[in-house]
Write a protein that holds these residues in place. Sequence first.
Motif, PDB file in Angstrom:
ATOM      1  N   SER A  38     -10.196  13.948 -15.008  1.00 11.69           N
ATOM      2  CA  SER A  38      -9.354  14.152 -13.894  1.00 11.69           C
ATOM      3  C   SER A  38      -9.933  13.820 -12.695  1.00 11.69           C
ATOM      4  N   LYS A  39      -8.658  13.191 -11.596  1.00 13.03           N
ATOM      5  CA  LYS A  39      -9.209  12.327 -10.462  1.00 13.03           C
ATOM      6  C   LYS A  39      -8.580  13.306  -9.734  1.00 13.03           C
ATOM      7  N   ASN A  40      -8.559  14.025  -8.775  1.00 10.07           N
ATOM      8  CA  ASN A  40      -8.218  14.801  -8.291  1.00 10.07           C
ATOM      9  C   ASN A  40      -7.732  14.371  -6.238  1.00 10.07           C
ATOM     10  N   ILE A  41      -6.061  13.772  -6.332  1.00  9.69           N
ATOM     11  CA  ILE A  41      -5.996  13.065  -5.636  1.00  9.69           C
ATOM     12  C   ILE A  41      -4.649  12.499  -5.015  1.00  9.69           C
ATOM     13  N   LEU A  42      -4.240  13.291  -5.949  1.00  6.31           N
ATOM     14  CA  LEU A  42      -2.162  13.782  -5.567  1.00  6.31           C
ATOM     15  C   LEU A  42      -1.857  13.708  -4.164  1.00  6.31           C
ATOM     16  N   ALA A  43      -2.769  14.717  -4.039  1.00  2.77           N
ATOM     17  CA  ALA A  43      -2.842  15.708  -2.627  1.00  2.77           C
ATOM     18  C   ALA A  43      -2.328  14.807  -1.598  1.00  2.77           C
ATOM     19  N   GLU A 331      -5.702   8.343 -18.682  1.00  2.34           N
ATOM     20  CA  GLU A 331      -6.419   8.636 -16.645  1.00  2.34           C
ATOM     21  C   GLU A 331      -5.198   9.384 -16.573  1.00  2.34           C
ATOM     22  N   VAL A 332      -5.968  10.747 -16.153  1.00  4.01           N
ATOM     23  CA  VAL A 332      -4.760  11.885 -15.460  1.00  4.01           C
ATOM     24  C   VAL A 332      -5.855  12.147 -14.578  1.00  4.01           C
ATOM     25  N   LEU A 333      -4.079  12.090 -13.152  1.00  4.12           N
ATOM     26  CA  LEU A 333      -4.328  12.481 -12.055  1.00  4.12           C
ATOM     27  C   LEU A 333      -3.709  13.814 -11.507  1.00  4.12           C
ATOM     28  N   GLU A 334      -4.514  14.383 -10.426  1.00  2.42           N
ATOM     29  CA  GLU A 334      -3.807  15.882 -10.462  1.00  2.42           C
ATOM     30  C   GLU A 334      -3.775  15.978  -8.829  1.00  2.42           C
ATOM     31  N   LYS A 336      -4.452  19.459  -7.645  1.00  2.00           N
ATOM     32  CA  LYS A 336      -4.461  20.776  -8.390  1.00  2.00           C
ATOM     33  C   LYS A 336      -4.900  21.668  -7.971  1.00  2.00           C
ATOM     34  N   GLU A 337      -5.120  22.074  -6.276  1.00  2.00           N
ATOM     35  CA  GLU A 337      -4.799  23.171  -5.287  1.00  2.00           C
ATOM     36  C   GLU A 337      -2.902  23.453  -5.404  1.00  2.00           C
ATOM     37  N   GLY A 338      -2.005  22.204  -5.657  1.00  2.00           N
ATOM     38  CA  GLY A 338      -1.135  21.880  -5.711  1.00  2.00           C
ATOM     39  C   GLY A 338      -0.259  22.434  -3.847  1.00  2.00           C
ATOM     40  N   LYS A 339      -1.449  21.426  -3.003  1.00  2.00           N
ATOM     41  CA  LYS A 339      -1.003  21.606  -1.772  1.00  2.00           C
ATOM     42  C   LYS A 339      -0.305  20.738  -1.696  1.00  2.00           C
ATOM     43  N   THR A 340       0.219  19.652  -2.189  1.00  2.00           N
ATOM     44  CA  THR A 340       0.974  18.666  -2.000  1.00  2.00           C
ATOM     45  C   THR A 340       2.405  19.110  -3.115  1.00  2.00           C
ATOM     46  N   MET A 341       1.881  18.486  -3.831  1.00  2.00           N
ATOM     47  CA  MET A 341       2.741  18.748  -5.466  1.00  2.00           C
ATOM     48  C   MET A 341       2.902  19.549  -6.572  1.00  2.00           C
ATOM     49  N   LYS A 342       3.996  19.910  -6.815  1.00  3.28           N
ATOM     50  CA  LYS A 342       4.259  21.436  -7.626  1.00  3.28           C
ATOM     51  C   LYS A 342       5.794  21.077  -8.556  1.00  3.28           C
ATOM     52  N   TYR A 343       5.053  21.746  -9.304  1.00  4.37           N
ATOM     53  CA  TYR A 343       6.147  21.703 -11.049  1.00  4.37           C
ATOM     54  C   TYR A 343       6.356  20.199 -11.067  1.00  4.37           C
ATOM     55  N   VAL A 344       5.232  19.402 -10.837  1.00  2.15           N
ATOM     56  CA  VAL A 344       5.825  17.888 -11.288  1.00  2.15           C
ATOM     57  C   VAL A 344       6.515  17.445 -13.097  1.00  2.15           C
ATOM     58  N   SER A 345       7.718  16.912 -12.973  1.00  2.00           N
ATOM     59  CA  SER A 345       8.293  16.349 -14.090  1.00  2.00           C
ATOM     60  C   SER A 345       8.825  15.350 -14.815  1.00  2.00           C
ATOM     61  N   GLU A 346       7.915  14.190 -13.650  1.00  2.00           N
ATOM     62  CA  GLU A 346       8.416  12.355 -13.854  1.00  2.00           C
ATOM     63  C   GLU A 346       7.474  12.269 -13.040  1.00  2.00           C
ATOM     64  N   PRO A 363      12.169  21.177  -3.845  1.00  2.00           N
ATOM     65  CA  PRO A 363      13.302  20.125  -3.259  1.00  2.00           C
ATOM     66  C   PRO A 363      12.162  19.281  -2.729  1.00  2.00           C
ATOM     67  N   ALA A 364      11.486  18.725  -3.200  1.00  2.00           N
ATOM     68  CA  ALA A 364      10.978  17.469  -3.019  1.00  2.00           C
ATOM     69  C   ALA A 364      10.636  15.910  -4.473  1.00  2.00           C
ATOM     70  N   ILE A 365      10.838  14.423  -3.357  1.00  2.00           N
ATOM     71  CA  ILE A 365       9.477  14.126  -4.535  1.00  2.00           C
ATOM     72  C   ILE A 365       8.854  13.620  -3.896  1.00  2.00           C
ATOM     73  N   TRP A 366       7.432  12.859  -4.241  1.00  2.00           N
ATOM     74  CA  TRP A 366       6.901  12.194  -3.334  1.00  2.00           C
ATOM     75  C   TRP A 366       6.618  10.806  -3.776  1.00  2.00           C
ATOM     76  N   VAL A 367       5.872   9.886  -3.163  1.00  2.00           N
ATOM     77  CA  VAL A 367       5.429   9.092  -3.648  1.00  2.00           C
ATOM     78  C   VAL A 367       4.241   8.468  -3.169  1.00  2.00           C
ATOM     79  N   PHE A 368       3.255   7.714  -3.977  1.00  2.00           N
ATOM     80  CA  PHE A 368       1.468   7.872  -3.437  1.00  2.00           C
ATOM     81  C   PHE A 368       1.223   5.961  -3.825  1.00  2.00           C
ATOM     82  N   ASP A 369       1.235   6.045  -3.478  1.00  2.00           N
ATOM     83  CA  ASP A 369       0.321   4.578  -3.149  1.00  2.00           C
ATOM     84  C   ASP A 369      -0.962   3.680  -3.515  1.00  2.00           C
ATOM     85  N   ARG A 370      -1.117   3.741  -5.257  1.00  2.00           N
ATOM     86  CA  ARG A 370      -2.456   3.525  -5.428  1.00  2.00           C
ATOM     87  C   ARG A 370      -3.216   2.311  -4.258  1.00  2.00           C
TER      88      ARG A 370
END
Length: 371
Positions: A38-43, A331-334, A336-346, A363-370
């Motif tokens: 996994s890649k721990n990059i989603l924060a 691919e698995v993106l994470e 891991k510590e929930g610094k930014t994302m929590k409870y991802v549903s989609e 109460p948030a959505i997130w955008v990740f630019d690869r």
Amino acid sequence: MPTKDQKVSTWFFVPAVLAVLSIISYRIILVPGDVEGSKNILAAAKTIPVPVVGPESIEFDPQGEGPYAAVVDGRILKWRGDDLGWVDFAYTSPHRGNCSRNDVVPSCGRPLGLTFEKKTGDLYICDGYLGLMKVGPKGGLAELLVDEVEGRKIMFANQGDMDEEEDAFYFNDSSDKYHFRDVFMEGVSMDPSGRVIRYDKKTREAKVVMDNLRCNNGLALNKDRSFLITCESGTSLVHRYWIKGPKAGTRDIFSKVPGYPDNIRLTPTGDFWIGIHCKRSLLGRFIVKNQWFGKLVEKTVKMEYVIAFLNGFKPHGVAVKISGETGEVLEVLEDKEGKTMKYVSEVYERDDGKLWFGSVYWPAIWVFDRK
């Protein structure tokens, strides 16, 4: 007779040992395990706050505007950019007087999966209390399309997808016992009452095409619309149902993902992104393998504690991409510590490569630019 110093040492030693054992037990039993590769990059994702909890599903209209987000108080909101923010677009229930921005009120409805029909601009909505609904391009109050199939009430419409060539909409009814608010109780009880329903837009008739599923959550059709896949939250299995071709009407296991899956979205290249609520822990595996224990948890533990246990008391963000041909995990993106994302549903991938993330309890959505 032990000396005074020995007694004092014992008083220090025993609590220390108990503390160490507690930490070890916590890490072994409750903390979700690592996922190889996994890649721990989603924060690093950008956060867009939402004024209401739980933008569970996100969608973009045929003109590319949005995203639109289905939130906990029964509304669908539309993002108009940083300057204008979120505006009301639609809602699933006319009863708006006591709706909460933090908790589900059944009379207000709970919109979940969102799907725009490209040729009409209509938005199809799976409401976790009311059934399958639709609203036109201008928004407003959605109309109910179907809330009962083959003599059984639709209790938990969850996510769906459109076959525009066949004028058919496929969607999940995750349970005949629980509504959305008790989704995790459905997951731990492992009750096989979930089903996939086909709604014919021309005849307005609905029929069950798959059944005996355990809390089937996400659903998406593949690129050529020859099959659909749906995932079970508790078992982490992804089932396939063949719509066309020599295997039409049959089903098989397409994949298994490393965590508890939620919504599924087709990528521009024909693969699938699956939102993962959290990774699996030893406790979670034990519940799935021992249905009697799941039934006990269902009857004795409050849902908020079940959610906390399954997350290891540390909500985090996970996204899994699987092959649209073989089901192989690509691919698995994470976070891991929930610094930014929590409870991802989609996870929604756009043509520009950006990934948009929804959250079922945050109460948030997130955008990740690869790029």
